[in-house]
Design an enzyme around this catalytic site. Structure first.
Site, mmCIF file in Angstrom:
data_model
loop_
_atom_site.group_PDB
_atom_site.id
_atom_site.type_symbol
_atom_site.label_atom_id
_atom_site.label_comp_id
_atom_site.label_asym_id
_atom_site.label_seq_id
_atom_site.Cartn_x
_atom_site.Cartn_y
_atom_site.Cartn_z
ATOM 1 N N GLY A 252 0.596 -1.471 -0.090
ATOM 2 C CA GLY A 252 0.402 -0.333 0.254
ATOM 3 C C GLY A 252 0.560 1.454 0.223
ATOM 4 N N ASP A 253 1.669 0.673 0.324
ATOM 5 C CA ASP A 253 2.882 2.003 1.214
ATOM 6 C C ASP A 253 3.215 3.178 -0.766
ATOM 7 O OD1 ASP A 253 2.269 2.215 3.505
ATOM 8 O OD2 ASP A 253 4.090 1.071 3.488
#
Length: 317
Positions: A252-253
């Site tokens: 997600g980062d």
């Protein structure tokens, strides 16, 4: 400048243990340590994309100097507030044999009112017109749940673009200040909206509700099923890529880093989704929370097809 905020960093300790068993003695075949925390992970990816950023937030204890030295070695600027409490360690157990990935996350250190006020002062000094501010991850004890709302308000008043990646009350309080972009995964979205979605159409409707509330872009990660990008004018979708999974931490980062990169490079919305999906796929194919490279991401782009699902409120079902 890109500013990434990490209010509860962690040393990510990854243990590779095949056939991991609860209640028994387990022996790891491999151990690695990576500096982490969602904002820091975003900065690590951006550095690999040749984009400068500055990391801010809280650091303390034995790991503080290690974090600062590692970020310096990566040519990533820092302006952290030093706190009395010790930066936490998060343990990741990777069982490749059974394809099971377990996270054991510590709560993090207590943050005093004085330390919080010091950080807010630092943040106000950092933010400038035209900056891109990434606010992501959880917070430790002592940090109020409306902190991201406070920081978004400050950044917007300064003329900065804001990207929020959080969950629960942090996300709920944050979107009240209308960040430019949010990136929930499907579970975070369901929790935010108080619903369980059975179809892509229902997920799109949820994204549209958030856009109507004043958020310009909503990037929704669907895990191995792909992702959706909801904007005022259209909705874009793409399927997930089948890649060898070595770690699910940081995917997600990497997608948030892709959003930053897409804003800087002025990508079309469809290309933004394609790039973000490729970043997420590249990330899970790397051990620990090491950052994906632009070369790895570019090698996946041609495998992704983006479809327009909705234009001006008309949904293709």
């Amino acid at each position: 400048m890109v500013i990434t905020v990490t209010l509860n960093p962690a040393m990510d300790k990854t243990l590779c243990i095949d056939n991991f068993s609860l209640g028994k003695v387990n022996r790891s075949s491999k151990v690695r340590h990576d500096i982490g925390g969602k904002g820091i992970n975003v900065s690590k990816v951006l550095r690999n994309f040749d984009v400068d950023s500055i990391c801010t937030g809280f650091l303390g204890g034995l790991w503080e100097s290690y974090f600062l030295e590692e970020l310096k070695n990566r040519n990533i600027k820092t302006d952290f507030v030093s706190i009395k409490g010790a930066t936490r360690t998060n343990t990741k157990i990777v069982d490749h044999l059974n394809r099971i990935y377990t996270d054991i996350n510590e709560a993090g250190p207590e943050v005093s009112k004085e330390e919080l006020d010091s950080f807010i002062g630092t943040f106000k000094e950092l933010c400038k017109a035209g900056d891109i501010v990434v606010l992501s991850g959880g917070v430790g004890p002592g940090v109020p749940k409306d902190i991201y709302g406070t920081l978004i308000k400050i950044a917007k008043e300064k003329g900065a673009i804001t990207i929020l990646d959080a969950e629960g009350p942090l996300l709920e309080e944050g979107i009240a200040q209308k960040p430019n972009v949010i990136k929930p995964n499907i579970h975070e979205l369901e929790k935010l909206m108080g619903e369980r979605y059975k179809s892509e159409y229902e997920v799109i409707k949820a994204g549209r509700i958030l856009v109507k509330q004043g958020i310009e872009k909503v990037l929704i990660s669907l895990g191995d099923k792909g992702a959706l990008l909801v904007t005022k004018d259209a909705v874009y979708s793409c399927q997930g890529l089948k890649v060898p999974v070595k770690s699910t931490v940081g995917a997600g980062d990497s997608m948030v880093a892709a959003l930053v990169y897409s804003i800087i490079k002025e990508f079309h919305q469809g290309d933004t989704l394609k790039f973000a999906n490729a970043c997420g796929a590249a990330s899970v194919s790397i051990e620990g929370t090491e950052a994906c490279t632009l070369e790895q991401v570019n090698s996946l782009l041609e495998l992704i097809e983006v479809h327009i699902k909705e234009v001006n409120g008309l949904i293709d079902r």
